[in-house]
Design a protein around this motif. Structure first.
Motif, short mmCIF file in Angstrom:
data_model
loop_
_atom_site.label_atom_id
_atom_site.label_comp_id
_atom_site.label_asym_id
_atom_site.label_seq_id
_atom_site.Cartn_x
_atom_site.Cartn_y
_atom_site.Cartn_z
N ASP A 9 0.54 -1.35 -0.16
CA ASP A 9 -0.15 -0.04 0.30
C ASP A 9 0.97 0.74 -0.03
OD1 ASP A 9 -2.69 -0.91 0.19
OD2 ASP A 9 -2.42 -1.39 2.15
N GLY A 10 0.70 2.03 -0.72
CA GLY A 10 1.31 3.45 -0.95
C GLY A 10 2.94 2.97 -1.83
N ASP A 14 -2.32 1.49 -4.62
CA ASP A 14 -3.66 2.44 -3.63
C ASP A 14 -4.91 1.68 -3.90
OD1 ASP A 14 -5.19 3.85 -2.00
OD2 ASP A 14 -4.64 5.92 -3.34
N ARG A 16 -6.55 2.21 -1.63
CA ARG A 16 -8.20 2.77 -0.80
C ARG A 16 -9.61 3.13 -1.26
NH1 ARG A 16 -6.28 7.94 0.32
NH2 ARG A 16 -5.55 8.01 -0.94
N GLU A 39 -11.68 7.02 2.44
CA GLU A 39 -10.53 7.16 1.96
C GLU A 39 -9.38 7.70 2.96
OE1 GLU A 39 -9.38 7.68 -2.26
OE2 GLU A 39 -10.93 6.83 -2.80
N LYS A 43 -6.02 6.36 4.58
CA LYS A 43 -4.92 7.09 4.73
C LYS A 43 -3.94 7.14 6.33
CE LYS A 43 -1.93 10.79 2.51
NZ LYS A 43 -2.22 12.29 1.96
N TYR A 89 -0.09 2.42 -8.85
CA TYR A 89 0.78 3.64 -9.74
C TYR A 89 1.70 3.75 -11.41
CZ TYR A 89 0.39 4.96 -5.17
OH TYR A 89 -0.18 5.20 -3.34
N PHE A 185 2.09 7.77 0.58
CA PHE A 185 1.10 8.09 2.10
C PHE A 185 1.57 8.48 3.08
CE2 PHE A 185 -1.33 4.73 0.86
CZ PHE A 185 -2.46 5.13 -0.66
#
Length: 206
Positions: A9-10, A14, A16, A39, A43, A89, A185
């Motif tokens: 994650d991040g 992502d 979320r 979301e 985060k 990403y 994040f």
């Protein structure tokens, strides 16, 4: 550098949007006073283990109630992620393809068992990674899981790529360099290298 161990994650995706919808569905069907998980809520919990996320999001409940609720949320998110996936990403698959020509690739994430598998199932990227680990499977901390991946796969000079202070401390615990994914994040206190996009890993050298 002979290998790269990734946070999830991040760092790679992502999730979320999908997770927030799944968790909100569960919460609305429960007796909790909270009616939505956003979301933005998620985060603020990135990089934490499941029980820590429960403490943050459901602090108005008893420990027993919050753990019961978070487990129900986690059960719901897995099929939803397999069906809807997350947001990769930009340039991720192209980057992984290039990196895999030179480096061995792995994932260590602070997630439940089945979460990384859901990432693989929807996006079809599992063939780029040799191995993965998480506390849902081992009960270990992220730093311990990084060490486990290193030892299990005989890695000589790995780096860890992540986006939070927890990722930095985990890499430090494991005794390997930390690469900060600044598009994620978090904001770690320090790092050994910084990337502004996942594609910048292709030119990284240690």
């Amino acid at each position: 550098m002979d290998s790269i161990i990734f946070d999830l994650d991040g760092t790679l995706w992502d999730s979320r949007g999908t997770v927030a919808k799944a968790w909100t569905q569960v919460v609305k069907d429960s007796d909790s006073v909270r009616r939505e998980v956003t979301e933005k809520d998620l985060k603020g919990t990135m990089g934490l283990q499941i029980h820590e996320i429960a403490d943050v999001l459901f602090d108005d409940l008893s420990k027993e109630e919050r753990m019961k609720l978070i487990r129900a949320c986690c059960r719901q998110e897995l099929p939803d992620l397999e069906r809807d996936g997350g947001e990769l990403y930009e340039g991720l698959e192209e980057t992984l393809s290039k990196l895999a020509e030179t480096y061995r690739l792995f994932i260590v994430s602070n997630c439940q068992e089945g979460y990384i598998e859901s990432f693989y199932a929807y996006h079809g990227l599992g063939h780029y990674f040799e191995d993965f680990e998480n506390p849902g499977r081992t009960g270990l901390s992220k730093g311990e899981n990084i060490r486990l991946i290193i030892e299990r796969n005989g890695l000589q000079s790995p780096v860890y790529v992540g986006d939070t202070e927890g990722d930095r401390t985990a890499a430090e615990f494991a005794g390997i360099p930390f690469v900060f994914a600044s598009y994620g994040f978090g904001q770690p206190r320090r790092y050994d290298a910084r990337i502004g996009s996942v594609g910048e890993l292709v030119g990284l050298r240690f």
